[in-house]
Design an enzyme around this catalytic site. Structure first.
Site, PDB file in Angstrom:
ATOM      1  N   GLU A 171       0.836  -1.232  -0.088  1.00  0.00           N
ATOM      2  CA  GLU A 171      -0.077  -0.068  -0.059  1.00  0.00           C
ATOM      3  C   GLU A 171       0.911   1.243   0.096  1.00  0.00           C
ATOM      4  O   GLU A 171       0.887   2.304   0.885  1.00  0.00           O
ATOM      5  CB  GLU A 171      -0.989  -0.128   1.058  1.00  0.00           C
ATOM      6  CG  GLU A 171      -2.065  -1.005   1.111  1.00  0.00           C
ATOM      7  CD  GLU A 171      -2.952  -1.323   2.296  1.00  0.00           C
ATOM      8  OE1 GLU A 171      -3.961  -1.657   2.201  1.00  0.00           O
ATOM      9  OE2 GLU A 171      -2.522  -0.759   3.313  1.00  0.00           O
ATOM     10  N   GLU A 214      -6.399  -7.922  -0.934  1.00  0.00           N
ATOM     11  CA  GLU A 214      -6.942  -7.994   0.195  1.00  0.00           C
ATOM     12  C   GLU A 214      -8.417  -7.470   0.310  1.00  0.00           C
ATOM     13  O   GLU A 214      -8.812  -6.409  -0.384  1.00  0.00           O
ATOM     14  CB  GLU A 214      -6.115  -7.093   1.149  1.00  0.00           C
ATOM     15  CG  GLU A 214      -4.839  -7.302   1.450  1.00  0.00           C
ATOM     16  CD  GLU A 214      -4.190  -6.456   2.273  1.00  0.00           C
ATOM     17  OE1 GLU A 214      -5.021  -5.537   3.251  1.00  0.00           O
ATOM     18  OE2 GLU A 214      -3.104  -6.295   2.363  1.00  0.00           O
TER      19      GLU A 214
END
Length: 720
Positions: free
Chosen positions: A168, A326
């Site tokens: 991320e 995710e």
């Protein structure tokens, strides 16, 4: 303009290709695996349970830098060797991460100048992740070193399926204001402006407030100041910051490509929820787009936001398959109120992502953590173990996914396009805009929800991307409009397209400079109007709109949109015969936040303001240009208020939303290069639904003839 739904097909034979993961010729199922949190004696049990659940891919090593390099230059890979061998023996592939999102404590101590600094000049502490400056040379050196060590050691490991760079990027350290970042910003500016300080001064409009720069060394990041900071400076700093993270990714990717050729490299995006990273610029840099998505748990109908995020991810991927890296089996731990998913929601969410282009269903995480900041985050294997509802649903989904393999390699069939631009998002929400209610994401969500409820499937596109083939293009917000984007939209409409633009669009260029000649400068001629004045409304104030002119006949050969079931707003549906907008003549709709003084210059008013500061003036207009039409909506309509306006635009575009579909049912069509066709029907309602459809269910083989029954909270996937 073609009225055929838009379908992006790769040049290769899609039906026969390996997909985004050549070493894993199946839909990927699994999630983040953090075995370092558990005694090694647990690992064998984990692998056995993964096999029970149908897991075939796990992400490993994401936050393990401190274990892999416990001291600078000293590496310990024994535990990871054993783990990868164990996973391979169990038939489970590995998405191996570079652990560079979590520099070890020794790094912070040895390189204090690499600490993240906020806009107020305050250094940030450790005890978290991503607490580093993205422009730090020390970080660049250390991250390259651990990446190279991993690549050299595991490039040929048989378990390796995918490289996972970082985690991320820009998630919590998007912007750094330290001295190192300031110098890197100046270097970036020199490159952007060709070393010409006069060009920078012109672009930034530094004659305003006496900000002119005579030396590059005088330029700072947009630190906290007594009042509003130069908006062009802020825009460039956001561009620089997104690029700084991209530079870090490229460094790792290039090392991995060089030492581990043939293994794709990705990093997990946070599309639709991360404002500070321009994913259009990142998309071409990854071998496969992957994304993290977590429901906004307290929002009603949050499955619509899921669909929007999945469609945007597919758009960033250029229509190609992407990876859901995710999502959560149930509650997360970092929202104000972490609402648990109800029975069946795990499956419904996962299959919704698959319906809209994902070729994986991966979760954070495999086994719930007992300690640390995310110990209350749900997992595939909960704290309660295998005698839990979540575990049973995880196993059931893993058993079901093989039956959905025919979806691999197919493409989503879209009816329309929606334009999304991160730079415009940045710009419209900077300081001192006409209203604090100019919220980019909320506008995108409202327009998307209306399209979703009308069952119009969309692709997201960059404003400068070719739009040929889409019968309808929707622009919910495009405050920053480049000349190239404006010309792209003009060409689209002149060629026969139907364009629908919302308020406060076409206002400034890439430097946040107002386009000359009056608003909406870049789109003025295209829309056939001038906006003389913005009229923001007070908090809670509303205005009423009334239909004033019919929108003209439907296109030849079309009957116009039919009602999209019970989703249309009460009082605005009315007859939809040719020659009307689809609303009852004289019907009213309400709006809030914004109004404008619109002066038509070729455009025809279709709805007018009945009251408020623009009373009597046009509110919604339609302009014929070439073979197409450009619509303009000068106020903020909610999802219900958008219905009659979009119905009129559908008529221009020749789009007919499906009829007879109950409220709460989501439909997505898929198509393969081999002629195969599929329908995914997801029932988000708490009652069974019936809709007109025929085909064979991929999961249980049931043949449905003309009527498809979808149980409450259920999903059907048909080969049609």
């Amino acid at each position: 303009m073609s009225q055929t739904p838009h379908l992006v097909v790769a040049t290769e034979d899609v039906a026969g290709r390996a997909g985004p993961l050549p070493r894993l010729a199946r839909l990927a199922y699994g999630g983040d695996y953090n075995p370092e949190q558990w005694p090694e004696s647990v690992w064998a049990e984990d692998v056995e349970l993964m096999r029970v659940a149908g897991v075939n891919l796990v992400s490993v090593g994401i936050f393990s830098w401190a274990l892999l390099e416990p001291a600078e230059g000293r590496f310990e890979f024994g535990w990871l060797d054993r783990l990868l061998d164990l996973l391979h023996d169990g038939g489970i592939g590995v998405d191996l991460a570079t652990p560079t999102a979590a520099p070890p404590a020794w790094f912070r101590r040895r390189h204090p100048q690499a600490r993240l600094v906020d806009r107020h000049g305050v250094p940030q502490g450790g005890g978290a992740r991503q607490s580093f400056c993205p422009s730090s040379p020390a970080y660049a050196e250390a991250s390259a070193r651990i990446t190279e060590q991993l690549a050299r050691r595991y490039a040929d490991h048989p378990a390796l399926v995918l490289w996972h760079s970082h985690n991320e990027y820009g998630g919590v350290n998007a912007l750094c204001y330290c001295a190192t970042s300031a110098e890197a910003f100046r270097d970036w500016l020199r490159d952007r402006y060709g070393g010409d300080l006069d060009r920078l001064n012109a672009a930034w409009g530094t004659t305003f407030w006496g900000q002119r720069y005579a030396d590059w060394a005088e330029i700072e990041p947009p630190l906290a100041a007594p009042t509003a900071v130069n908006p062009a400076q802020q825009l460039d700093f956001l561009r620089f910051s997104s690029n700084a993270h991209l530079t870090n990714f490229r460094r790792e990717r290039d090392i991995l490509h060089r030492l581990s050729p043939g293994v794709p490299v990705t990093t997990n995006f946070m599309i639709a929820n991360c404002k500070t990273i321009d994913y259009w610029r990142w998309a071409a840099e990854v071998d496969v787009v992957s994304n993290d998505h977590y429901l906004r748990a307290e929002e009603p109908d949050n499955h619509i936001e899921l669909a929007m995020c999945a469609d945007l991810t597919r758009g960033v991927a250029g229509g190609r398959p992407w990876l859901l890296m995710e999502h959560a089996t149930s509650a997360v731990n970092w929202q104000p109120r972490n609402i648990a998913k109800r029975p069946g929601e795990l499956r419904r969410n996962s299959l919704a992502h698959l319906a809209r282009g994902a070729e994986s269903a991966l979760f954070f995480q495999w086994r719930a953590s007992r300690f640390g900041a995310e110990k209350f985050h749900s997992a595939m294997l909960p704290h309660g173990g295998t005698d839990t509802r979540i575990w049973r649903e995880v196993v059931a989904l893993g058993a079901e996914l093989p039956s959905l393999e025919p979806l691999r390699g197919t493409r989503v069939v879209a009816d329309a396009a929606v334009l999304w631009d991160w730079e415009s998002w940045w710009a419209v929400e900077l300081d001192w805009r006409p209203s604090v209610d100019l919220d980019y994401r909320k506008r995108m969500a409202a327009w998307y929800e209306r399209l979703w409820r009308d069952r119009i499937t969309v692709d997201f596109a960059h404003p400068e991307r070719a739009l040929d083939g889409y019968p309808l293009v929707v622009v919910p917000s495009l405050y920053l409009t480049t000349p190239a984007a404006a010309e792209n939209l003009r060409r689209y409409v002149a060629g026969g397209g139907t364009l629908l633009v919302s308020y406060f669009s076409g206002i400034v260029d890439a430097d946040d400079t107002v386009h000359p000649g009056g608003h909406p400068g870049a789109l003025r001629d295209l829309l056939g109007l001038t906006v003389e004045e913005f009229l923001p409304l007070r908090s809670g104030e509303t205005v009423r709109l009334v239909e004033t002119v019919t929108a003209g006949p439907a296109r030849a050969g079309t009957t116009g949109p039919t009602e999209a079931g019970p989703t249309g707003p009460t009082g605005t549906t009315g007859p939809t015969g040719a020659g009307t907008t689809g609303a009852t003549a004289g019907a009213e709709i309400s709006a809030d936040v914004w109004a404008e003084v619109v002066v038509p210059q070729g455009a025809t008013p279709v709805w007018s303001y009945r009251d408020g500061p623009a009373a009597g003036g046009p509110a919604v207009t339609r302009h014929a240009l070439g073979a197409g039409h450009a619509w303009y909506v000068s106020t903020r309509l909610d999802t219900a208020g958008l219905a009659p306006v979009l119905r009129a635009a559908y008529r221009d575009a020749g789009l007919v939303p499906p009829d007879g579909v109950p409220d709460g049912v989501e439909l997505v069509r898929r198509a393969g290069a081999d002629g195969s066709r599929f329908l995914v029907a997801i029932n988000h309602a708490d009652r069974d639904a019936e809709l007109p459809a025929s085909g064979t269910d991929l999961v249980d083989g049931t043949v449905h003839d003309r009527v498809l029954r979808v149980p409450a909270g259920g999903v059907r996937v048909l080969r049609t």
